[in-house]
Design an enzyme around this catalytic site. Sequence first.
Site, PDB file in Angstrom:
ATOM      1  N   GLY A  42       0.834  -1.197   0.000  1.00 47.02           N
ATOM      2  CA  GLY A  42       0.000   0.000   0.000  1.00 47.02           C
ATOM      3  C   GLY A  42       0.869   1.247   0.000  1.00 47.02           C
ATOM      4  O   GLY A  42       1.881   1.310   0.698  1.00 47.02           O
ATOM      5  N   GLY A  47       1.620   4.054   3.968  1.00 49.20           N
ATOM      6  CA  GLY A  47       2.563   3.138   3.325  1.00 49.20           C
ATOM      7  C   GLY A  47       3.749   3.855   2.706  1.00 49.20           C
ATOM      8  O   GLY A  47       4.908   3.446   2.895  1.00 49.20           O
ATOM      9  N   HIS A 268     -20.558   9.243   6.194  1.00 48.57           N
ATOM     10  CA  HIS A 268     -20.396  10.691   6.045  1.00 48.57           C
ATOM     11  C   HIS A 268     -21.703  11.304   5.540  1.00 48.57           C
ATOM     12  O   HIS A 268     -22.261  10.842   4.553  1.00 48.57           O
ATOM     13  CB  HIS A 268     -19.264  10.990   5.064  1.00 48.57           C
ATOM     14  CG  HIS A 268     -18.741  12.382   5.204  1.00 48.57           C
ATOM     15  ND1 HIS A 268     -19.474  13.475   4.830  1.00 48.57           N
ATOM     16  CD2 HIS A 268     -17.575  12.857   5.694  1.00 48.57           C
ATOM     17  CE1 HIS A 268     -18.768  14.567   5.076  1.00 48.57           C
ATOM     18  NE2 HIS A 268     -17.618  14.230   5.604  1.00 48.57           N
ATOM     19  N   SER A 286     -17.378  18.259   0.798  1.00 48.85           N
ATOM     20  CA  SER A 286     -16.758  18.593   2.076  1.00 48.85           C
ATOM     21  C   SER A 286     -17.785  19.074   3.086  1.00 48.85           C
ATOM     22  O   SER A 286     -18.682  19.853   2.772  1.00 48.85           O
ATOM     23  CB  SER A 286     -15.711  19.688   1.878  1.00 48.85           C
ATOM     24  OG  SER A 286     -15.291  20.156   3.144  1.00 48.85           O
ATOM     25  N   ARG A 332     -20.923  14.277  12.454  1.00 53.21           N
ATOM     26  CA  ARG A 332     -21.266  13.488  11.274  1.00 53.21           C
ATOM     27  C   ARG A 332     -22.322  12.431  11.567  1.00 53.21           C
ATOM     28  O   ARG A 332     -23.241  12.230  10.783  1.00 53.21           O
ATOM     29  CB  ARG A 332     -20.005  12.794  10.733  1.00 53.21           C
ATOM     30  CG  ARG A 332     -19.024  13.754  10.114  1.00 53.21           C
ATOM     31  CD  ARG A 332     -17.755  13.070   9.664  1.00 53.21           C
ATOM     32  NE  ARG A 332     -16.838  14.051   9.084  1.00 53.21           N
ATOM     33  CZ  ARG A 332     -15.640  13.767   8.596  1.00 53.21           C
ATOM     34  NH1 ARG A 332     -15.192  12.523   8.624  1.00 53.21           N
ATOM     35  NH2 ARG A 332     -14.885  14.706   8.089  1.00 53.21           N
ATOM     36  N   LEU A 442      -5.423  11.938   7.871  1.00 53.81           N
ATOM     37  CA  LEU A 442      -4.121  12.245   7.279  1.00 53.81           C
ATOM     38  C   LEU A 442      -3.067  12.279   8.373  1.00 53.81           C
ATOM     39  O   LEU A 442      -1.946  11.787   8.219  1.00 53.81           O
ATOM     40  CB  LEU A 442      -4.178  13.580   6.543  1.00 53.81           C
ATOM     41  CG  LEU A 442      -5.266  13.700   5.483  1.00 53.81           C
ATOM     42  CD1 LEU A 442      -5.172  15.051   4.767  1.00 53.81           C
ATOM     43  CD2 LEU A 442      -5.163  12.581   4.469  1.00 53.81           C
TER      44      LEU A 442
END
Lengths: 638, 248
Positions: A42, A47, A268, A286, A332, A442
């Site tokens: 990955g 990765g 989401h 978004s 959410r 992230l």
Amino acid sequence: MTTMPNAGLPNAPLPEIWARFQETSPLLSPANRAKRTILVVGTGLAGSSAAATLAEQGYRVKVFCLQDSPRRAHSVAAQGGINAAKNYKNDGDSVFRLFHDTIKGGDFRAREANVYRLAQLSNAIIDHCVAQGIPFTREYGGYLANRSFGGAQVSRTFYTKGQTGQQLLLGSYGALLRQTAGGRLSLHPRTEMLDLVVVDNRVRGIVVRHLLSGQVEAHAGDAVVLATGGYANLYCLSTNARSGNVTALWRAYRRGAWFANPCFVQIHPTCLPAQGSQQSKLTLMSESLRNDGRVWVPKAAGDRRRAPDIPEDARDYFLEARYPAFGNLVPRDVASRQIKEQCDLGLGIDGGRTVYLDLEDAIRAQGLTAIRRKYGNLLDMYQRLTGDDPANEPMRIYPAAHYSMGGLWVDYSLMSNLSGLFVLGEANFSDHGANRLGASALMQGLADGYFILPNTLGPYLAQAGPNPIDARHDSFRSSQEEVNAQLGRLLRIRGSRTAADLHRELGLMLWDHCGIVRSEAGLRAALAKLPRLREEFWGNLMVPGVGVDLNQALELAGRVADFLECGELVVQDALHRRESCGCHLREESRTEDHEPRRRDEGYAYVAAWEYRGQGQAPGLHREPLAFTLVTPGQRSYR
Amino acid sequence: MEKLIHLTLRVWRQSGPDRPGRFHDYQSGPVATSLSLLELLDLVNERLTLNGEEPIAFDHDCREGTCGACGAMVDGLAHGPKAETTLCQLHLRDLADGGLVVIEPFRAWAFPLIKDLVVDRSALDRIMAAGGYVSVDTGGAPEANVIPIPQPDADQALAAASCIGCGACVASCPHASAMLFVGGKVSQLACLPQGQPERARRVLAMVAAADREGFGACGNHRECEAACPKRLSLRHLARMNREYLSAR
């Protein structure tokens, strides 16, 4: 079996655990690193950052990805940003507060020590990414800009307009490619991992299929790193890239790696709704749009007027009405659930599964120019995808499967219960509990890859020593034979349904029974349907072509076969967890005012499932979750 | 109500790099205009599969215009007729009802054909490997706000960095030049202080790598800029030329 999973935590106060771990772990000398081969599967943020950093440290690294280039991995699509506790805004942020928000956002189902370390490392990620030349958005004075994201009360999110994932990935991809020149790192694109080779409870390597030639090959290594992303494509339609799959994780699970909290999949709220059966993807819009957009449906079921023709008093702004304090900015899970409930009541637009996200009032108050400055690229994207201009009529949205918090169980060093198998990023379970905060994916991927694994792999290898088993060993040969046998079996069925069609059926069924809202009856219904669907798959699948060629239908069939098995584990996990938690509401576990009720007395643990063989019920290991720096409380947004 | 149209897809079929290829026509039947062209290809592929025929091979992944995996010539244009749109975001409503849609692979010397619409773009990775990065190991970075970067420079760098590596610039160029692709990365790092130490070495190495891979030279046709789904400006290519001249 009731083995207690051992997270391997050094005995120290929470803020000192990571330092204690690093100071007390044995090191592997540079000369010895050059003799060790690490297989990284990955090339998303986790990765590629891990592979690059390990090669910098002197390891020999082989990197595998199924796309034609490592840069395609789905981290590339993350829009919003990346959190860090820099406190540049002087608004009271700190490592503790980022830790606290993350653990609370995860509804107290994540391991405290891992989350604390994540918050501690967040700042170093930003430093490193800036040094790589990642063009973060900046203020007029030239300093880094921050924004508030996902309902956070501080501004700690760093971003590069709407392409943060892309830019961060290009940074780690560049770091990866830089190492190819030195010869320590080799790239194996268009290669899919199809088995994990385990001998004596230690991972020895992987078996892969080269997707162009169809050749099944064995690669031995001293450690294997899975950074293969999440499995939201279990639901068929999701915000994930089409190639997203659970195969690497599932094959590892079948070889003994525990799968933790598989039922925690984030839905989401603001995605484009599905239209017709041929839709391939539910694109995420978004959630920053909820800062100015108002969510509504017509008050009367059957009101088929166009949105602009529906007067104000005939509209139900149901989030604002139900949650006056947070309004459209509820988390959410709350938004997703409310949207689903409206549509289930027949109040969705045109009676279907979609609601309005309306910028009309914001445009009237702030002007179209100001709104375009904030959301221009999103509005363009919406128009490109739907043909409608959000400036003229409200956007249509519906929740979609987005991110899997569950994944393979790992200890504090990110190693699974199998020696030598490390799992990073979305593929592991460790940091997001039962729900992930915006701009945290992230952060986790890069913390795992740049900073955690490079400091935990050496200590493992220093203790475990080299792997003496190479790819000519019998275990590799028998694994290759099994992989080839399964590929042959898929090709020989020659039935009358495509893998894509069966995947759709699986996805719709799981979405209905194991989606945003779950109930004992629904989950049991799913458990009854899954074996029949698997039978249909193995009895009536049609895969054209041959195995020794580029055969995309065969690739998909193998992934759907694993989704069909994984789906059952997801449902079993959901069934056993009789509490509302994170992003999921369990019908039987509500408060008096119908809000979700978490049950810490029964379920404050990580559920780690162990494969016990085909047709056997999986074993459950419980890792209790203790909290020393936070006190679990019920979330309330009323 | 959903609008339905009918299209004839004329698709390049080629079972392997050394095999003869030819166009094959497929009738869409009535299909909703809300479908993307790739979703129509999915549909055609499901029909082919059920007939026991080989589906059309094509690269794709994110289906939202970001990963750069998809790409084909549609009616002679890279990613099709709509500006600033990747193939996966081209919808049937962008095409004329009853029309013929010709779909062929990206064609360039440096992009050898693999199968049907799938080509080998690994040359772009090798160009990047020659210098498309800042040589910084993990661990030693200074605090992120130590070096302020003027906002216009940061914005320029981000605009240059928005390339998704799809190869449309190459496929649309009469010389199959990759200079807009190279220019994006060179320009991004030339705009930033972090890119300065390797500035000269980078541009020389990346241009040399592009030459080595068999990409052509830029002839100022500007097809690349028009075809780029991210509208990468030719300005970045021009900056790369300046960088190259001053580096030599």
